[in-house]
Design an enzyme around this catalytic site. Sequence first.
Site, mmCIF file in Angstrom:
data_model
loop_
_atom_site.group_PDB
_atom_site.id
_atom_site.type_symbol
_atom_site.label_atom_id
_atom_site.label_comp_id
_atom_site.label_asym_id
_atom_site.label_seq_id
_atom_site.Cartn_x
_atom_site.Cartn_y
_atom_site.Cartn_z
ATOM 1 C CG ASN A 50 2.141 10.241 5.352
ATOM 2 O OD1 ASN A 50 2.105 9.558 6.370
ATOM 3 N ND2 ASN A 50 1.748 9.779 4.181
ATOM 4 C CE1 TYR A 144 -3.014 11.068 -1.955
ATOM 5 C CE2 TYR A 144 -3.034 13.240 -0.928
ATOM 6 C CZ TYR A 144 -2.796 11.886 -0.848
ATOM 7 O OH TYR A 144 -2.336 11.335 0.322
ATOM 8 C CE LYS A 174 0.872 9.310 -2.400
ATOM 9 N NZ LYS A 174 0.003 9.149 -1.251
#
Length: 315
Positions: A50, A144, A174
């Site tokens: 993001n 990730y 994550k």
Amino acid sequence: MAPHCPPRGIYVPCVAFFHEDETLNFDAMRAHITRVAKAGVDGLVIQGSNGEAMHMSHEERIEVLKIARSVLNEHGKPGATIIAGGGAQSTRESIQLCKEAHEAGADYALVLSPSYWLPAMQKPVIYKYFDDVAAASPIPILLYNFPGVTGGIDLDSDTIINLAASNKNVVGCKLTCGNMGKLQRVAHDPRINREFAAFAGKTDFMLHGLVGGSHGVIAATANLVPKLHNVMLDLYDEGKLKEAQELQTRFSRADWALVQLGVAGLKAALEKYYGYGAGRSRRPLGSIDVAKFDGDAGAPLRELVEYENSLPDIK
């Protein structure tokens, strides 16, 4: 002593704002980071997906990290953490990013799988990449896993567990993949004989993740309503499952409204409801007009923002 993992809690993967000429809008970034810091979140992720890390130079990344650290120190809760994006297409550059993040004030690095040479990215190659980056990084790393931006590369639970068990600088992950069975296995595997932060990676399944053992959440919608993510965590911890389920339903409706518009859509929502930034990304990503949230289309977000704004900032 093994490195500590990030504290359990709410982490906002902060968006990056751009002017019309695509230069960084530092005023909007400061306004945004100040607002989410005052919400009492446990940390920020800077230069994640993001945050459009892939669209920034090393110098820009460093500057944004320094701003985030300064604002968080001034307005955030004591001990609030910064996790910096540290993944690149080569092991060498990934290590460099981790070193630069450390120097700029980050506490951890979030490292994405390389994916440009997709056919070559077999499990042994991916494993060695993460192991090498973790071994050379001056700060602990989180794996990730986001198949949607890595050409479908999807770290399985055995890979994550084996990396964590063999390299103490791998302290968490994550999971934006949304695989709750994977999160459950990783969060509770005895081979990781220390605290390990397995984070759910979206608001859309925050409650589901907590039930499975998630260490909290790293979620894009927390840019919009960070205080409500703290409310969700409190409801779960207090055993108020019915109230948590009701809030999760509202979360999931809002998350769906945002995900259909991408990163620029989230920024357009921030402009509409909080008055800063713009719904603009660096090309080739496009722009989203705030009018997208007029009328019924914006109702799931508008209701949550009204609830968010009724809650106090941290003292």
